[in-house]
Write an enzyme that holds these catalytic residues in place. Structure first.
Site, mmCIF file in Angstrom:
data_model
loop_
_atom_site.group_PDB
_atom_site.id
_atom_site.type_symbol
_atom_site.label_atom_id
_atom_site.label_comp_id
_atom_site.label_asym_id
_atom_site.label_seq_id
_atom_site.Cartn_x
_atom_site.Cartn_y
_atom_site.Cartn_z
ATOM 1 N N ASP A 120 -10.088 4.413 -1.729
ATOM 2 C CA ASP A 120 -9.580 4.607 -0.369
ATOM 3 C C ASP A 120 -8.260 3.858 -0.232
ATOM 4 O O ASP A 120 -8.222 2.630 -0.417
ATOM 5 C CB ASP A 120 -10.572 4.067 0.658
ATOM 6 C CG ASP A 120 -11.843 4.904 0.753
ATOM 7 O OD1 ASP A 120 -12.038 5.795 -0.095
ATOM 8 O OD2 ASP A 120 -12.643 4.651 1.678
ATOM 9 N N LYS A 174 -9.440 10.037 5.805
ATOM 10 C CA LYS A 174 -10.265 9.006 6.426
ATOM 11 C C LYS A 174 -9.563 8.503 7.683
ATOM 12 O O LYS A 174 -8.348 8.331 7.690
ATOM 13 C CB LYS A 174 -10.492 7.864 5.430
ATOM 14 C CG LYS A 174 -11.315 6.689 5.937
ATOM 15 C CD LYS A 174 -11.509 5.674 4.811
ATOM 16 C CE LYS A 174 -12.160 4.394 5.295
ATOM 17 N NZ LYS A 174 -12.319 3.405 4.203
ATOM 18 N N LYS A 193 -13.757 11.619 6.417
ATOM 19 C CA LYS A 193 -14.515 10.376 6.518
ATOM 20 C C LYS A 193 -14.183 9.674 7.827
ATOM 21 O O LYS A 193 -13.024 9.379 8.109
ATOM 22 C CB LYS A 193 -14.209 9.454 5.334
ATOM 23 C CG LYS A 193 -14.988 8.132 5.373
ATOM 24 C CD LYS A 193 -14.785 7.332 4.098
ATOM 25 C CE LYS A 193 -15.463 5.965 4.171
ATOM 26 N NZ LYS A 193 -15.310 5.185 2.929
#
Length: 246
Positions: A100, A162, A197
């Protein structure tokens, strides 16, 4: 509600990203999962700092959860690009599945979109063996900027979008809706599914179900799978346990 909680658990990236994380705290953090895993419950993944991944792998060696780490300038993305590239190359060698990274909002806000795209491409190139999640930090962006950031991340090679680091405010349904729309439009145009996400501020089953339903309504049921939908959280697990263990 037990089945709802069990489904949400299967989307959970169980996360610890504290400045005080260490072998002892992460060991305790991971052992919380063991009773659930022994009973056959599914958890999508575990997300930690790279320095703690050896502890995670040791304690989860018998389980197939996704190993997720943050890197490449987390949580502010204000490092030199060369530093981020070196970090990505090192992360590619670790026994992990996903990375990430935070989008460089300085470049986005300055309108230097070509440089922003090139940066994501450069990081992506160093991670051929890993899935790449690009964090948009939506709390810092307008609706138009969220759409633009999502589009650039996808073009740059992101496997997932995300919402947040959790360090500057969390996800909101309004921001997540914009991300869903970009993802479904990309899917219609290319047939490629980019994951979503939610992270930051999802603390209970009710909130998690709201995001799940948004994915279902906008993107379709085909996206309701851990390979394309995740919820990054730590305290959410405690609420889910109230239903699962009832």
């Amino acid at each position: 509600m037990k089945e709802n909680a069990r489904e949400i658990l299967s989307y959970l990236d169980y996360t610890s990203l504290s400045i005080t994380d260490n072998k002892k705290t992460i060991s305790k953090f991971i052992r919380t999962l063991h009773p659930l895993l022994e009973k056959g419950y599914d958890v999508a993944g575990v997300c930690v700092y790279p320095t703690q991944i050896d502890v995670v792998n040791k304690l989860l060696k018998n389980y197939s959860l996704q190993r997720v780490v943050v890197g490449c300038g987390f949580p502010d993305s204000q490092q030199l690009l060369g530093t981020k590239i070196n970090d990505a190359a090192a992360l590619n060698q670790l026994a992990i599945d996903e990375v990430d990274v935070v989008m460089n909002l300085g470049l986005l806000k300055a309108g230097k979109l070509d440089l922003l795209f090139d940066e994501i491409v450069a990081i992506r190139a160093q991670l051929p063996l890993k899935k790449l999640k690009v964090i948009l930090e939506t709390s810092m962006l307008t609706k138009k900027e969220i759409v633009l950031a999502a589009q650039i991340a996808i073009r740059g090679g992101a496997d997932f979008l995300k919402t947040s680091t959790g360090k500057n405010g969390g996800a909101t349904p309004q921001a997540f809706e914009q991300m869903c729309k970009v993802v479904v439009e990309h899917f219609k145009e290319t047939g490629q599914k980019v994951g979503l996400k939610v992270s930051g501020g999802v603390r209970n089953l009710e909130q998690a179900l709201e995001y799940k339903e948004m994915v279902n309504q906008i993107c379709g049921e085909v996206f309701l799978h851990p390979s394309t939908f995740r919820i990054g959280a730590s305290s959410l697990l405690n609420d889910l346990l109230n239903y699962i263990e009832d």
